[in-house]
Design a protein around this motif. Structure first.
Motif, PDB file in Angstrom:
ATOM      1  N   TYR A 127       0.739  -1.436  -0.101  1.00 60.96           N
ATOM      2  CA  TYR A 127       0.066  -0.074   0.065  1.00 60.96           C
ATOM      3  C   TYR A 127       0.972   1.180  -0.093  1.00 60.96           C
ATOM      4  O   TYR A 127       0.538   2.178  -0.629  1.00 60.96           O
ATOM      5  N   HIS A 128       2.004   1.318   0.860  1.00 62.93           N
ATOM      6  CA  HIS A 128       2.782   2.521   0.869  1.00 62.93           C
ATOM      7  C   HIS A 128       3.819   2.383  -0.338  1.00 62.93           C
ATOM      8  O   HIS A 128       3.958   3.320  -1.033  1.00 62.93           O
ATOM      9  N   GLY A 129       4.506   1.188  -0.217  1.00 61.18           N
ATOM     10  CA  GLY A 129       5.475   1.334  -1.401  1.00 61.18           C
ATOM     11  C   GLY A 129       5.178   1.075  -2.775  1.00 61.18           C
ATOM     12  O   GLY A 129       5.726   2.004  -3.518  1.00 61.18           O
ATOM     13  N   LEU A 130       4.346   0.329  -3.168  1.00 66.04           N
ATOM     14  CA  LEU A 130       4.045   0.226  -4.250  1.00 66.04           C
ATOM     15  C   LEU A 130       2.718   1.160  -4.839  1.00 66.04           C
ATOM     16  O   LEU A 130       3.081   1.820  -5.764  1.00 66.04           O
ATOM     17  N   LEU A 131       1.602   1.228  -4.139  1.00 64.57           N
ATOM     18  CA  LEU A 131       0.611   2.094  -4.417  1.00 64.57           C
ATOM     19  C   LEU A 131       0.793   3.665  -3.982  1.00 64.57           C
ATOM     20  O   LEU A 131       0.107   4.487  -4.492  1.00 64.57           O
ATOM     21  N   GLY A 132       1.707   3.942  -3.191  1.00 60.59           N
ATOM     22  CA  GLY A 132       2.340   5.263  -2.645  1.00 60.59           C
ATOM     23  C   GLY A 132       0.982   5.774  -1.731  1.00 60.59           C
ATOM     24  O   GLY A 132       1.009   7.201  -1.506  1.00 60.59           O
ATOM     25  N   CYS A 133       0.551   4.962  -1.177  1.00 66.99           N
ATOM     26  CA  CYS A 133      -0.572   5.617   0.079  1.00 66.99           C
ATOM     27  C   CYS A 133       0.433   5.879   1.389  1.00 66.99           C
ATOM     28  O   CYS A 133       1.141   5.117   1.883  1.00 66.99           O
ATOM     29  N   PRO A 134       0.161   7.148   1.865  1.00 66.12           N
ATOM     30  CA  PRO A 134       0.838   7.675   3.094  1.00 66.12           C
ATOM     31  C   PRO A 134       0.588   6.906   4.095  1.00 66.12           C
ATOM     32  O   PRO A 134      -0.641   6.376   4.250  1.00 66.12           O
ATOM     33  N   VAL A 135       1.144   6.578   5.156  1.00 60.99           N
ATOM     34  CA  VAL A 135       0.995   5.777   6.234  1.00 60.99           C
ATOM     35  C   VAL A 135       0.330   6.838   7.378  1.00 60.99           C
ATOM     36  O   VAL A 135       0.911   7.880   7.441  1.00 60.99           O
ATOM     37  N   GLY A 136      -0.727   6.336   7.830  1.00 54.77           N
ATOM     38  CA  GLY A 136      -1.178   6.707   9.148  1.00 54.77           C
ATOM     39  C   GLY A 136      -0.401   6.440  10.489  1.00 54.77           C
ATOM     40  O   GLY A 136       0.462   5.887  10.749  1.00 54.77           O
ATOM     41  N   ARG A 137      -1.506   6.014  11.416  1.00 53.59           N
ATOM     42  CA  ARG A 137      -1.149   5.774  12.619  1.00 53.59           C
ATOM     43  C   ARG A 137      -0.994   4.091  12.559  1.00 53.59           C
ATOM     44  O   ARG A 137      -1.499   3.333  11.459  1.00 53.59           O
TER      45      ARG A 137
END
Length: 149
Positions: A31-41
């Motif tokens: 989700y973060h590495g491939l799709l580029g979604c920022p991480v929240g909590r």
């Protein structure tokens, strides 16, 4: 008085979706590495992401079975989630997924060609087996149109 149903796409409040995953690290990589979604909590057994303006909460949990339904010639996972993108963002994401050698559950294609619901669509699975659909409409105003008189 109840508000009548909308026939146009209106800005909506962000949705929240919690779903099972097998581990936090492979989920973060996808989700973060491939799709580029920022991480929240995050904590030891869960992690939140900003999924195109919406909140996803991935929780470590046992696997569960996925059924499918036939939709315009594809076996679409009943349990799936995704996002409707602009056609430009959909093409960019499609290229990023292809470049990263991601295996498509359902290859990128145009579904319901020539109909009111014509849309570009693709399906992938995250590392925990959750199905995600990314779609785009040439005419975003048709998102909720049924094609029935």
């Amino acid at each position: 008085m109840a508000r009548p149903p909308s026939t146009a796409v209106e800005p909506s409040p962000p949705f929240h979706l919690a779903f099972p995953v097998r581990d936090v690290e492979s989920t973060r990589a996808f989700y973060h590495g491939l799709l580029g979604c920022p991480v929240g909590r995050e904590a030891e057994r869960w992690i939140d992401f900003d999924f195109f303006g919406h909140q996803l909460s991935a929780h470590v949990a046992p696997e569960d079975a996925l059924a499918t339904n036939a939709v315009d010639g594809d076996d679409v996972p009943v349990r799936h989630f995704g996002v409707v993108l602009s056609i430009e963002r959909w093409r960019e994401l499609t290229e990023r997924l292809r470049t990263s050698s991601v295996e498509f559950l359902i290859e990128p294609r145009i579904r319901f060609a020539g109909e009111v619901g014509e849309q570009a669509t693709l399906f992938v699975r995250d590392p925990s087996g959750n199905a995600l659909e990314f779609k785009a409409f040439a005419d975003p105003r048709r998102l909720f149109q049924s094609g029935l008189p």
